[in-house]
Design a protein around this motif. Structure first.
Motif, PDB file in Angstrom:
ATOM      1  N   SER A   9     -37.412  31.576  32.615  1.00 28.02           N
ATOM      2  CA  SER A   9     -38.103  30.655  32.165  1.00 28.02           C
ATOM      3  C   SER A   9     -39.050  30.327  30.878  1.00 28.02           C
ATOM      4  CB  SER A   9     -39.193  31.059  33.205  1.00 28.02           C
ATOM      5  OG  SER A   9     -40.302  32.313  32.678  1.00 28.02           O
ATOM      6  N   LEU A  10     -38.331  32.317  30.218  1.00 30.46           N
ATOM      7  CA  LEU A  10     -38.641  32.055  28.597  1.00 30.46           C
ATOM      8  C   LEU A  10     -37.523  31.192  27.910  1.00 30.46           C
ATOM      9  CD1 LEU A  10     -39.748  35.467  28.583  1.00 30.46           C
ATOM     10  CD2 LEU A  10     -41.565  33.888  28.669  1.00 30.46           C
ATOM     11  N   ASP A  11     -37.864  31.085  26.814  1.00 30.43           N
ATOM     12  CA  ASP A  11     -36.617  30.210  25.844  1.00 30.43           C
ATOM     13  C   ASP A  11     -36.396  31.394  24.909  1.00 30.43           C
ATOM     14  OD1 ASP A  11     -38.469  30.816  23.489  1.00 30.43           O
ATOM     15  OD2 ASP A  11     -39.023  28.582  24.117  1.00 30.43           O
ATOM     16  N   ARG A  12     -35.604  31.025  23.849  1.00 28.01           N
ATOM     17  CA  ARG A  12     -35.244  31.969  23.251  1.00 28.01           C
ATOM     18  C   ARG A  12     -35.604  32.899  22.215  1.00 28.01           C
ATOM     19  NH1 ARG A  12     -30.005  35.229  23.608  1.00 28.01           N
ATOM     20  NH2 ARG A  12     -30.054  36.000  21.173  1.00 28.01           N
ATOM     21  N   LEU A  15     -38.433  35.233  24.659  1.00 26.39           N
ATOM     22  CA  LEU A  15     -37.588  36.275  25.031  1.00 26.39           C
ATOM     23  C   LEU A  15     -37.467  37.398  23.684  1.00 26.39           C
ATOM     24  CD1 LEU A  15     -36.334  37.317  27.648  1.00 26.39           C
ATOM     25  CD2 LEU A  15     -34.280  36.522  26.771  1.00 26.39           C
ATOM     26  N   GLU A  16     -37.152  37.018  22.919  1.00 22.69           N
ATOM     27  CA  GLU A  16     -36.776  38.211  22.044  1.00 22.69           C
ATOM     28  C   GLU A  16     -37.982  38.672  21.424  1.00 22.69           C
ATOM     29  OE1 GLU A  16     -35.196  36.249  18.629  1.00 22.69           O
ATOM     30  OE2 GLU A  16     -32.985  35.715  19.457  1.00 22.69           O
ATOM     31  N   GLU A  17     -39.642  38.570  21.264  1.00 27.34           N
ATOM     32  CA  GLU A  17     -40.466  38.717  21.419  1.00 27.34           C
ATOM     33  C   GLU A  17     -41.060  39.538  22.240  1.00 27.34           C
ATOM     34  OE1 GLU A  17     -43.182  35.469  20.765  1.00 27.34           O
ATOM     35  OE2 GLU A  17     -42.457  34.764  18.755  1.00 27.34           O
ATOM     36  N   ALA A  18     -40.373  38.870  23.396  1.00 27.11           N
ATOM     37  CA  ALA A  18     -41.451  39.845  25.053  1.00 27.11           C
ATOM     38  C   ALA A  18     -40.799  41.215  24.885  1.00 27.11           C
ATOM     39  CB  ALA A  18     -40.932  38.704  26.149  1.00 27.11           C
ATOM     40  N   VAL A  35     -34.127  50.212  16.570  1.00 28.09           N
ATOM     41  CA  VAL A  35     -35.626  50.931  15.091  1.00 28.09           C
ATOM     42  C   VAL A  35     -35.552  50.009  14.349  1.00 28.09           C
ATOM     43  CG1 VAL A  35     -37.689  52.116  14.721  1.00 28.09           C
ATOM     44  CG2 VAL A  35     -36.428  52.831  17.011  1.00 28.09           C
ATOM     45  N   SER A  36     -36.617  49.061  13.948  1.00 24.91           N
ATOM     46  CA  SER A  36     -36.509  48.436  12.450  1.00 24.91           C
ATOM     47  C   SER A  36     -37.109  49.543  11.481  1.00 24.91           C
ATOM     48  CB  SER A  36     -36.859  47.316  12.308  1.00 24.91           C
ATOM     49  OG  SER A  36     -38.257  46.973  12.705  1.00 24.91           O
ATOM     50  N   SER A  37     -37.003  49.346  10.284  1.00 24.98           N
ATOM     51  CA  SER A  37     -38.071  50.034   8.906  1.00 24.98           C
ATOM     52  C   SER A  37     -38.907  49.430   9.028  1.00 24.98           C
ATOM     53  CB  SER A  37     -36.795  49.257   7.322  1.00 24.98           C
ATOM     54  OG  SER A  37     -37.138  48.118   7.493  1.00 24.98           O
ATOM     55  N   SER A  38     -39.641  48.718   9.555  1.00 26.56           N
ATOM     56  CA  SER A  38     -41.084  48.157   9.755  1.00 26.56           C
ATOM     57  C   SER A  38     -41.353  49.273  10.671  1.00 26.56           C
ATOM     58  CB  SER A  38     -41.216  46.600   9.958  1.00 26.56           C
ATOM     59  OG  SER A  38     -40.461  45.939  10.555  1.00 26.56           O
ATOM     60  N   GLY A  39     -40.861  49.247  12.086  1.00 18.53           N
ATOM     61  CA  GLY A  39     -40.985  49.955  13.210  1.00 18.53           C
ATOM     62  C   GLY A  39     -41.656  49.097  13.929  1.00 18.53           C
ATOM     63  N   ILE A  40     -40.738  48.557  14.548  1.00 18.75           N
ATOM     64  CA  ILE A  40     -40.444  47.706  15.825  1.00 18.75           C
ATOM     65  C   ILE A  40     -39.072  48.116  15.998  1.00 18.75           C
ATOM     66  CG2 ILE A  40     -40.093  44.683  16.463  1.00 18.75           C
ATOM     67  CD1 ILE A  40     -41.989  44.561  14.051  1.00 18.75           C
ATOM     68  N   MET A  41     -39.151  48.677  17.590  1.00 16.69           N
ATOM     69  CA  MET A  41     -38.188  48.856  18.620  1.00 16.69           C
ATOM     70  C   MET A  41     -38.222  47.690  19.040  1.00 16.69           C
ATOM     71  SD  MET A  41     -38.184  51.586  21.205  1.00 16.69           S
ATOM     72  CE  MET A  41     -37.678  53.467  20.059  1.00 16.69           C
ATOM     73  N   THR A  42     -36.794  46.566  19.174  1.00 19.79           N
ATOM     74  CA  THR A  42     -36.211  46.098  19.834  1.00 19.79           C
ATOM     75  C   THR A  42     -35.180  45.937  21.173  1.00 19.79           C
ATOM     76  OG1 THR A  42     -35.018  46.032  18.350  1.00 19.79           O
ATOM     77  CG2 THR A  42     -37.413  44.334  18.400  1.00 19.79           C
ATOM     78  N   ARG A  62     -40.404  47.235  28.870  1.00 23.44           N
ATOM     79  CA  ARG A  62     -40.654  46.772  29.939  1.00 23.44           C
ATOM     80  C   ARG A  62     -42.522  46.579  30.164  1.00 23.44           C
ATOM     81  NH1 ARG A  62     -42.443  47.385  34.720  1.00 23.44           N
ATOM     82  NH2 ARG A  62     -43.258  49.903  34.424  1.00 23.44           N
ATOM     83  N   GLN A  63     -42.869  46.980  29.565  1.00 27.01           N
ATOM     84  CA  GLN A  63     -44.230  46.315  30.292  1.00 27.01           C
ATOM     85  C   GLN A  63     -44.718  45.425  29.455  1.00 27.01           C
ATOM     86  OE1 GLN A  63     -46.759  49.880  29.119  1.00 27.01           O
ATOM     87  NE2 GLN A  63     -45.986  50.768  31.566  1.00 27.01           N
ATOM     88  N   ASN A  64     -44.254  45.487  28.019  1.00 30.81           N
ATOM     89  CA  ASN A  64     -44.359  44.206  27.311  1.00 30.81           C
ATOM     90  C   ASN A  64     -43.713  42.985  27.741  1.00 30.81           C
ATOM     91  OD1 ASN A  64     -45.902  43.315  24.556  1.00 30.81           O
ATOM     92  ND2 ASN A  64     -43.310  42.988  24.266  1.00 30.81           N
ATOM     93  N   PHE A  65     -42.561  43.210  28.788  1.00 31.00           N
ATOM     94  CA  PHE A  65     -42.229  41.630  29.178  1.00 31.00           C
ATOM     95  C   PHE A  65     -42.861  41.495  30.407  1.00 31.00           C
ATOM     96  CE2 PHE A  65     -38.817  40.379  31.932  1.00 31.00           C
ATOM     97  CZ  PHE A  65     -38.490  39.431  31.594  1.00 31.00           C
TER      98      PHE A  65
END
Length: 533
Positions: free
Chosen positions: A74-77, A80-83, A128-135, A369-372
């Motif tokens: 149901s999510l586009d590309r 999905l990356e934001e979720a 983990v990116s240098s800005s502190g975002i975990m993906t 998972r909770q964010n998703f």
């Protein structure tokens, strides 16, 4: 927790593959992190990520995966990356609720800062990116089966593994962060059954360079351990001097040929070295330090650790070293104790770091998972909520309409019942009056005294006609002759047909009024006749 599940996650599988020397920081490979043993020893730790290797195994019901696949598609590309990403502040916001051990929370925060500054991948499933975002890693985002396995298969197993390490009976500290685990002693806390990693297991997972580094003991550190040992067993001054002389013979400061009773076989496997050794805490320092190399063969290390365990289990009673060979054995005991402390520190730091590594992995997967799930609710859950609200509102309206119809039906039934009751009473009164009239004498009840007797029959006939709603034939016949001469036009007939209901109602009311007046008149006459009699 079963040993197979622990192996599937990758706990106790990390290896020590190198040593980081001063002013020589090597480029780390993927899944490698620096492990700080103490101020003078830093090793390279190689993790083994079994999550990535076994990510295609789905041991959940097929219906659960189908529901997840619907959400996934149901999510586009971009959505999905934001979720599948989360900020560090949101990650640490849920840290106290998920992790109860204070030491684990601090270690996780420190490891996260390390991963953020390093430019190598520490995990294969998250980054983990240098800005502190975990993906979530791109390979997992592109594959719904791998993402489902990560969220709903790996995450529960990680939670079970970390839960077994928590010592919840006395405090909220985990086993590896409890105070009893900080130093080697005989009062060890009970480890889980699946945790079979001993000091020798850690030794077997070291590279030769790490073996050589761990088996190299600084003389200053050995002397501190020796002083504690001599004080514990209350050696006398002469015995202390004997033990110290035996140590100086090992370091080469005293010639062994001048000492009687010296046994070279006791020091077999031990060599002294005076080459300069750099310390990580003293940058740009070239001060030489004496140290002792211990044989790195596994059998010799086992022998040294067995000797140290025997000493730790024994009592602290008074001891003596009257001869130089006994003093040599005491020196070997001190070396074994110091080596055992050093290896225990490596063992403890390795398992603690692996636990921290798994804790950060679990925390990241759970938070993402909770964010998703929240993103899915915001994306498609709003329409469902609106539809549900509309459905509930419609149900309330239908219920209210049904109750209103029920109330109206009850009112109609009540009104109909009242009208029926009134009609029954009127009929009963009419029947009662008719019975009274029929049972009474006609001349006395119906005919007034002042009415002639010849007309009494007419009056009785008229009353009967009014009661039975019949018409007088003689009057109809009399009018028919007159009306036959004057025929009605078509317009008059239509006008009569249109006004027929009103005419009938007027006729009924007039007939009822005449009947009532006549009945009152008759009753009044009968009353007057009875009074006259």
């Amino acid at each position: 927790m079963a040993q197979a599940e622990v192996d599937a996650i990758g706990f106790e599988k990390a290896c020590l593959v190198g040593v980081i020397h001063e002013n020589h920081y090597p480029k780390l490979k993927p899944l490698q992190m620096p492990l700080y043993i103490d101020d003078s020893l830093v090793m390279v730790m190689q993790f083994e990520d079994h999550v990535f290797k076994k990510s295609f195994l789905i041991d959940k019901p097929k219906t659960d995966y189908n529901d997840f696949a619907k959400k996934y598609h149901s999510l586009d590309r971009e959505e999905l990356e934001e979720a599948c990403a989360i900020q560090d502040k949101d990650l640490f916001l849920s840290l106290p609720q998920l992790i109860g051990c204070v030491g684990c929370r601090r270690s996780v925060e420190h490891l996260f800062q390390q991963v953020k500054t390093l430019h190598n991948a520490v995990y294969e499933s998250i980054s983990v990116s240098s800005s502190g975002i975990m993906t979530i890693s791109q390979s997992f985002i592109d594959n719904p089966k791998k993402l489902f396995h990560l969220f709903y298969c790996v995450r529960p197993k990680l939670y079970e593994l970390l839960e077994t390490l928590m010592n919840s009976k006395k405090n909220k500290r985990c086993i590896f962060h409890s105070l009893k685990m900080q130093k080697p002693n005989e009062n060890k806390p009970t480890l889980p059954r699946w945790c079979h990693c001993s000091i020798m297991d850690v030794w077997d997972r070291m590279c030769p360079e790490c073996h050589e580094e761990v088996a190299t003991l600084q003389c200053d550190d050995i002397l501190r351990t020796m002083d504690q040992y001599l004080e514990k067993h209350r050696f006398c001054i002469d015995c202390k001097s004997k033990v110290q002389k035996a140590f100086h013979i090992l370091t080469g400061e005293v010639e062994c040929k001048t000492e009687m009773g010296f046994c070279p076989a006791i020091y077999e496997g031990l060599t002294s070295c005076n080459t300069p050794k750099m310390k990580t805490t003293e940058p740009e320092s070239t001060k030489p330090s004496k140290h002792i190399h211990i044989c790195c063969e596994r059998s010799y290390i086992v022998h040294m650790l067995t000797q140290a365990d025997t000493e730790m289990i024994g009592t602290s009673k008074e001891r003596h070293a009257k001869t130089i060979d006994i003093a040599q054995q005491e020196v070997c005991t001190c070396l074994a104790l110091h080596l055992q402390q050093r290896l225990h520190r490596v063992w403890h730091q390795k398992l603690t770091y692996e636990q921290t590594w798994l804790t950060l992995l679990y925390l990241g997967i759970e938070a993402i998972r909770q964010n998703f799930e929240m993103y899915i609710e915001e994306k498609i859950g709003i329409g469902r909520m609106e539809a549900l609200c509309e459905e509930l509102e419609q149900a309330e309206k239908d219920k209210e309409l049904k109750l209103q119809k029920k109330r109206m039906r009850r009112k109609r039934q009540k009104k109909k019942k009242e009208q029926k009751h009134i009609g029954v009473e009127e009929n009963s009164q009419t029947l009662t009056q008719n019975d009274e009239l029929s049972n009474s004498e006609p001349k006395k009840l119906l005919v007034p005294p002042n009415i002639p007797s010849c007309d009494s029959k007419f009056h009785l006939c008229l009353l009967d006609m009014l009661n039975n709603q019949r018409e007088c034939n003689c009057s109809t016949d009399a009018r028919s002759d007159e009306e036959s001469s004057n025929e009605l036009t078509k317009e008059e007939i239509l006008e009569f047909e249109r006004n027929r209901p009103q005419i009938d109602m007027q006729r009924i009311r007039l007939r009822e009024q005449i009947r009532q007046d006549f009945e009152n008149f008759c009753n009044m006459g009968s009353t007057n006749g009875s009074v006259q009699e």
